[in-house]
Design a protein around this motif. Structure first.
Motif, PDB file in Angstrom:
ATOM      1  N   ARG A  58       0.231 -28.555 -32.887  1.00  0.00           N
ATOM      2  CA  ARG A  58      -0.437 -29.578 -32.092  1.00  0.00           C
ATOM      3  C   ARG A  58       0.575 -30.393 -31.306  1.00  0.00           C
ATOM      4  O   ARG A  58       1.702 -30.578 -31.725  1.00  0.00           O
ATOM      5  CB  ARG A  58      -1.245 -30.505 -33.002  1.00  0.00           C
ATOM      6  CG  ARG A  58      -2.608 -29.943 -33.381  1.00  0.00           C
ATOM      7  CD  ARG A  58      -3.354 -30.920 -34.236  1.00  0.00           C
ATOM      8  NE  ARG A  58      -4.693 -30.451 -34.540  1.00  0.00           N
ATOM      9  CZ  ARG A  58      -5.467 -30.987 -35.462  1.00  0.00           C
ATOM     10  NH1 ARG A  58      -5.036 -32.006 -36.163  1.00  0.00           N
ATOM     11  NH2 ARG A  58      -6.672 -30.512 -35.690  1.00  0.00           N
ATOM     12  N   PHE A 114      -3.448 -35.287 -36.802  1.00  0.00           N
ATOM     13  CA  PHE A 114      -4.588 -35.397 -35.888  1.00  0.00           C
ATOM     14  C   PHE A 114      -4.312 -36.407 -34.780  1.00  0.00           C
ATOM     15  O   PHE A 114      -4.573 -36.147 -33.599  1.00  0.00           O
ATOM     16  CB  PHE A 114      -5.840 -35.807 -36.651  1.00  0.00           C
ATOM     17  CG  PHE A 114      -7.070 -35.863 -35.782  1.00  0.00           C
ATOM     18  CD1 PHE A 114      -7.761 -34.707 -35.459  1.00  0.00           C
ATOM     19  CD2 PHE A 114      -7.519 -37.072 -35.257  1.00  0.00           C
ATOM     20  CE1 PHE A 114      -8.881 -34.750 -34.640  1.00  0.00           C
ATOM     21  CE2 PHE A 114      -8.636 -37.125 -34.445  1.00  0.00           C
ATOM     22  CZ  PHE A 114      -9.319 -35.957 -34.130  1.00  0.00           C
ATOM     23  N   SER A 168      -2.828 -34.520 -28.918  1.00  0.00           N
ATOM     24  CA  SER A 168      -2.755 -34.438 -30.378  1.00  0.00           C
ATOM     25  C   SER A 168      -3.917 -33.652 -30.979  1.00  0.00           C
ATOM     26  O   SER A 168      -3.834 -33.187 -32.110  1.00  0.00           O
ATOM     27  CB  SER A 168      -2.716 -35.844 -30.980  1.00  0.00           C
ATOM     28  OG  SER A 168      -3.881 -36.577 -30.635  1.00  0.00           O
ATOM     29  N   SER A 169      -5.003 -33.487 -30.241  1.00  0.00           N
ATOM     30  CA  SER A 169      -6.146 -32.719 -30.750  1.00  0.00           C
ATOM     31  C   SER A 169      -6.085 -31.251 -30.364  1.00  0.00           C
ATOM     32  O   SER A 169      -6.958 -30.475 -30.753  1.00  0.00           O
ATOM     33  CB  SER A 169      -7.460 -33.327 -30.227  1.00  0.00           C
ATOM     34  OG  SER A 169      -7.618 -34.644 -30.702  1.00  0.00           O
TER      35      SER A 169
END
Length: 534
Positions: free
Chosen positions: A422, A76, A428-429
Motif C-alpha cells: 500500500r 490502512f 493508503s487505501s
C-alpha cells in the motif's frame, strides 16, 4: 498551537494551489512572531528537532493500545502521525488543564521539543499528547518527527509568505539561506518595520535557473547553445568571506559530505554545476563519459554526514560547471548566457583541474544532427541535452523560452509483477507500490526494481483489484501476487549492484504500460538488462 494545527488540517484537505497559498498567507498575517516563523520553518523543512524518532512514537502508542490494532490501522491510514493522533486514548483531566493546553503557543511547543534528549523524549511527548486534542496531536507529531507531508513544497510556502506581505518571492529566496528560524528579519521587512535583509559576507544559496522540457519543438541553434545534461546532482558552489558552502538544488547544505570539493574551492564567487564522481576513464571524450562515473557511483557518497578516507579515494568527486552567478562580489546574473560563459571559462582556469571543469558545448550543424547525437549518448553519465538561449540572463525558476532540457528517451523492459504494498497518504487505501522482476537463465524470477508512479488513477484502481484478487502470500504489509501480470517499465539507466539479488539497480523506474496482452513467460530476461548497463 491550535491555530497551526487548524492550518495543517485545512491544507491536507485543500487541493488547489491558490487556495493553499491563501490559507498560509492568511495564517501568517493573523499570527504574531515567533509562531509564524516556526510555522514557515516547519512547512519549508527547516525545523530540526532530532530528539523524537518514529520508533519513539510507535513505542508510546503500542504501550497504550493493542499493537496489532495499531499495525492494521497504520497500514490502512498510511501515516503514523495521523494514526497515533486518532488512536491515542483521551485522558481524564480537569477543564483548566485542557484550557492551558489549548492556549499553548507553537513557539512554546517548539522550545519544549528542542530541549528534549533521547532519554527524556518519551515521557515529555506522552505528557504533551495527553493534553492535546486529535488535530493538535497530529500537528505535534508532525513537528516532532519532521516531514509534514501536507502537499506544500518549500517554494510554495515561501511564495505564500511573499504574497502575504507583498514581497518578491525571488527576493525572499535570495536571503532565505542567510537567515535562521523564526525569520523575524523577513517578517519585519514584510511589514515595513525594517529594511530588506542582505546576504553580504555570508555564503548564501541563490535560487537555480531551471529548464522546461523541450517536448516536440525544434529550436534554431543560432539562438540556442547545446551542452550535455550530466547525470549527477545539481549543485551550487559559494565562497564568500573566507567560507565555502556546497548547496543542493533544494538549497540543502551538503558541504560536509563533500569536503574534497569544498577544500578545493577558495576563490570568491558563486558557480552552478553538476556534482559527479570520477570514473575509471579520466579523459573527457564523450565515449568515456567525460571522465564521470554513473549516478550509481555518486549515490554511494550521498546523504552521508562523514566520509571515510577510503571513500574519498575510491570515489573522488568533481564538479562539471555550467554557469557563473558571481565573480568575486560582481553579480553576473543579468549578463547574457554567452557573456557568462566567457567569464566562467576564465574563472575555471584558476581552479584545480582535478576537481573542476566546464561542461563542453555540443558541435552540431543543425537540430537533426543534435538529435542523432542525443540518441546515441547512452555512454557514461549523460542524461540528455540542455539548450540555452544565448542571450538569456540567469533568472530563478523556470522561465518560458530561455532554457530547455531534452532528456534522452528512456530504456524500456517488460517485467513481471511480484509484490505489492500500500501507498501512503492519499494512496493508503490502494496497493500502489509494485516490485517487479525479470527471468534468470535458470527460470527463476528475480526482482529488478520497484515503482509507484507512471500510471493513471483508473489504472491504479485496476492494479489494486489485481493485487487483491491474486494474492498468494503476505509478509506484513507486503502482498505476494501470482506471477502473471507483465508491466512495461521505463527507466533512465541500469547499473551493477551488489545490494540486489539480481545484481542490478534501475535508475528512476516507472510503469509505462500494463501489458495485459503479454504472457508472463515472454517477459524479458536478466541478460537483456545486463546488456543495457552503462
Amino acid at each position: 498551537m491550535h491555530a497551526f494545527a487548524d492550518l495543517l488540517n485545512r491544507l491536507i484537505y485543500t487541493r488547489s494551489r491558490n487556495a493553499k497559498l491563501r490559507l498560509i498567507a492568511d495564517y501568517l498575517r493573523a499570527t504574531s512572531d515567533p509562531d509564524r516563523g516556526w510555522a514557515v520553518a516547519a512547512l519549508t523543512g527547516d525545523l530540526d528537532l532530532p530528539a523524537v524518532k518514529s520508533s519513539t512514537v510507535r513505542g508510546l502508542i503500542e504501550a497504550r493500545t493493542d499493537p496489532l490494532l495499531f499495525s492494521l490501522s497504520r497500514d490502512f491510514v498510511g501515516d503514523t502521525a495521523e494514526t497515533v493522533a486518532l488512536l491515542w486514548p483521551e485522558p481524564t483531566r480537569p477543564p483548566d488543564d485542557r484550557a492551558e493546553a489549548q492556549g499553548r503557543s507553537l513557539a512554546e511547543v517548539v522550545d519544549r521539543l528542542a530541549g528534549l534528549t533521547r532519554p527524556s523524549a518519551p515521557a515529555a511527548l506522552a505528557e504533551m499528547l495527553d493534553r492535546f486534542d486529535a488535530d493538535e496531536r497530529y500537528a505535534l507529531l508532525k513537528l516532532a518527527t519532521g516531514g509534514l507531508r501536507v502537499g506544500v513544497s518549500a517554494r510554495l510556502a515561501k511564495t505564500a509568505l511573499a504574497q502575504a506581505f507583498g514581497l518578491d518571492v525571488d527576493a525572499v529566496e535570495e536571503v532565505w539561506h542567510g537567515l535562521s528560524p523564526p525569520y523575524r528579519e523577513i517578517f519585519a521587512w514584510g511589514e515595513g518595520r525594517a529594511a530588506q535583509p542582505t546576504p553580504a559576507d555570508v555564503p548564501v544559496f541563490r535560487p537555480f535557473m531551471l529548464a522546461h522540457p523541450l517536448d516536440d519543438a525544434e529550436l534554431d541553434l543560432a539562438d540556442f547553445a547545446a551542452e550535455w545534461k550530466w547525470d549527477g546532482i545539481r549543485v551550487q558552489l559559494v565562497h564568500v568571506g573566507g567560507e565555502t558552502r556546497l548547496y543542493s538544488r533544494a538549497g540543502d547544505d551538503i558541504t560536509r559530505a563533500f569536503p574534497d570539493i569544498a577544500d578545493s574551492f577558495s576563490t570568491p564567487g558563486t558557480l552552478d554545476g553538476e556534482l559527479l564522481v570520477r570514473g575509471e576513464a579520466q579523459g573527457h571524450a564523450l565515449g568515456e563519459g567525460g571522465g564521470a562515473a554513473s549516478f550509481n557511483a555518486l549515490q554511494q557518497r550521498l546523504n552521508r554526514k562523514t566520509v571515510s578516507r577510503k571513500m574519498l579515494a575510491e570515489a573522488p568527486a568533481f564538479v562539471r560547471l555550467y554557469d557563473i552567478l558571481f565573480d568575486g562580489d560582481e553579480d553576473l546574473r543579468s549578463f547574457s548566457w554567452q557573456d557568462r560563459r566567457r567569464r566562467l571559462e576564465a574563472f575555471v582556469a584558476t581552479l584545480d583541474p582535478d576537481r573542476f571543469d566546464v561542461s563542453s558545448l555540443i558541435d552540431a550543424e543543425d537540430f537533426a544532427a543534435l538529435a542523432a547525437l542525443r540518441e546515441n549518448a547512452r555512454q557514461g553519465a549523460i542524461e540528455g541535452v540542455m539548450l540555452k538561449r544565448r542571450d538569456s540572463a540567469y533568472v530563478p525558476g523556470r522561465r518560458v523560452g530561455l532554457w530547455y532540457k531534452w532528456k534522452r528517451d528512456p530504456l524500456v523492459v517488460d517485467c513481471v509483477m511480484m509484490y505489492a504494498q500500500r501507498g501512503s497518504g492519499k494512496r493508503s487505501s490502494f496497493y500502489s507500490d509494485y516490485t517487479f522482476g525479470c527471468w534468470a537463465e535458470d527460470g527463476t524470477l528475480l526482482p529488478v526494481g520497484k515503482a509507484y508512479f507512471g500510471f493513471t488513477d483508473e489504472e491504479l484502481r485496476w492494479l489494486d483489484r489485481f493485487v487483491r484478487n491474486n494474492t498468494v502470500d503476505r509478509f506484513g504489509p507486503v502482498r505476494e501476487v501470482e506471477k502473471t501480470l507483465v508491466l512495461e517499465v521505463a527507466f533512465d539507466s541500469v547499473h551493477s549492484s551488489k545490494r540486489h539479488k539480481s545484481g542490478l539497480a534501475m535508475r528512476f523506474p516507472r510503469i509505462s504500460r500494463i501489458r495485459r496482452d503479454k504472457p508472463a513467460a515472454e517477459a524479458d530476461r536478466i541478460a537483456a538488462l545486463e546488456r543495457m548497463i552503462t
